[in-house]
Design an enzyme around this catalytic site. Structure first.
Site: not given
Ligand code: COA
Length: 371
Positions: A66, A217, A251, A253, A256, A265, A307, A332, A351
């Site tokens: 598909k 990000h 710096v 990379g 987090h 990861r 990253d 993603r 909201r």
């Protein structure tokens, strides 16, 4: 009580993934990222995220077929890609392509749902990127079909004009698994906010791409490559990094919002970066990266995030630096779609409130009397 950047705030519930949970770690629908990265493929994971369960072999084959059938670009989209400036950032190519596709193939028309819009975007993002790239960098109008039966293989072969190298294709595939989903990160949350207004899926994805673009990000993989490639040697890297830290510079990379003791990861993508570098007989960026990692741990107690080594892995796959974050988008999109569906399933307008810090109430003065 306010929290800067919503740090530490639980902003909703979700059954899609766990991030940094004590004793559980990163899981997609209950499956550990380590197992998925070792033994599954991106298409399996995308199916898992969107449909909630792992596919059977037959379902997987049908899903791949598909996606392969959804790679073609309408002429209006090709014309747009040609009209975009060659200097456009490829994240803007995807954001713009998503918007245009949303007008040509609107959700709700022709039975289109969040799932089919997500499949279409996942299947055609590689085509959009390669069409735009080959037109502007090589003056070619390419066919957006390929013989590759995976999202990773399709992207690599369209970008290079050659069949995908199996080592690079499989490495890219694993990074897509790693990048596919990560709970309420900024871009996913942006997609959920947009969805919560009862807007359409294309708008949610276009907004998410905008959020992912920034270097705090998704843009960090591109920024990490710029950093690593700015050094001549591990020694040079260490010296410059010490100056950066003394100047209190970020710096890219490293660090987090959720993981404070390591990104699960990172060791997986580091191994991929190493394998690709060894196979190419070029350890330069890998060695520089390893030194940066050692110094960041020694000086700041900080770990690399996904990253950081993704940058070297993608470079060794022959992917241009500006395409690193767009590749993250391809992966993603499956996570974003899962969140769009989940948000719609139990929707409440997102909201929040703010703490007011502006002037005290005061009298309005007519413009003619303001002096
Ligand atoms: N390099 C140097 N110092 C860093 C750093 C980095 N990459 N990340 C965080 N720090 C420092 C901060 O300056 C802060 O120092 P201070 O307490 O002396 O002011 C401290 O570590 C805590 O950081 P904080 O800003 O609270 O972290 P956060 O949760 O708000 O930010 C990130 C998380 C990801 C935005 C941040 O680590 C960052 O900007 N990293 C680089 C970009 C990146 O790689 N993004 C991809 C994330 S997957």
């Amino acid at each position: 009580m306010t929290s800067s950047g919503l740090n530490g705030i639980t902003a909703g519930s979700s059954g899609i993934s766990t991030v940094g949970q004590e004793g559980v770690g990163l899981t997609y629908r209950g499956y550990s990222i380590t197992d998925l990265a070792a033994d599954s493929t991106f298409e399996e994971v995308a199916y898992l995220l969107i449909y909630g369960k792992l596919p059977s072999q037959q379902q997987l084959d049908a899903y791949k077929k598909k996606l392969s059938g959804m790679r073609a670009l309408p002429d209006a989209l090709k014309n747009l890609l040609e009209a975009l400036p060659a200097s456009t950032h490829p994240m803007d190519v995807l954001r713009t392509g998503t918007s245009l596709l949303g007008t040509l193939e609107s959700e709700g028309e022709g039975g289109r749902t969040a799932v089919s819009v997500g499949d279409r975007l996942t299947a055609s993002f590689g085509s959009m990127l390669a069409y735009w790239y080959r037109f502007h960098s090589r003056n070619e109008r390419i066919e957006t079909e390929s013989d590759e039966d995976t999202v990773a293989g399709h992207f690599l072969s369209l970008m290079s004009g050659k069949p995908a190298d199996p080592l690079k294709r499989d490495a890219l595939d694993t990074t897509l698994v790693l990048y596919a989903e990560h709970e309420f990160n900024a871009s996913t949350f942006a997609a959920r906010v947009i969805t919560s207004t009862l807007s359409d899926t294309y708008s949610a994805i276009a907004g998410a791409i905008g959020a992912l673009r920034g270097p705090l990000h998704g843009g960090a993989n591109e920024a990490a490559m710029e950093l690593v490639s700015s050094f001549d040697s591990p020694r040079d890297a260490e010296k410059s990094l010490m100056h950066m830290l003394a100047a209190r510079r970020l710096v890219m990379g490293f660090g987090h919002r959720v993981y404070k003791n390591g990104d699960p990861r990172s060791p997986i993508v580091k191994e991929l970066a190493k394998r690709l570098s060894e196979s190419a007989g070029n350890m330069s960026y890998f060695d520089i990266s390893e030194r940066l990692e050692e110094v960041m741990m020694r000086e700041k107690g900080m770990f690399p995030n996904l990253d950081f080594y993704a940058a070297t892995a993608y470079h060794m796959c022959g992917i241009p630096t500006a395409m690193f974050t767009p590749v993250f988008v391809i992966a993603r999109t499956s996570g974003w779609i899962a969140h769009v569906i989940e948000q719609r399933g139990d929707n409440k307008l997102i909201r929040p409130l703010s703490d007011y810090t502006g002037p005290e109430p005061r009298a309005y003065v007519l413009v003619a009397e303001r002096g």
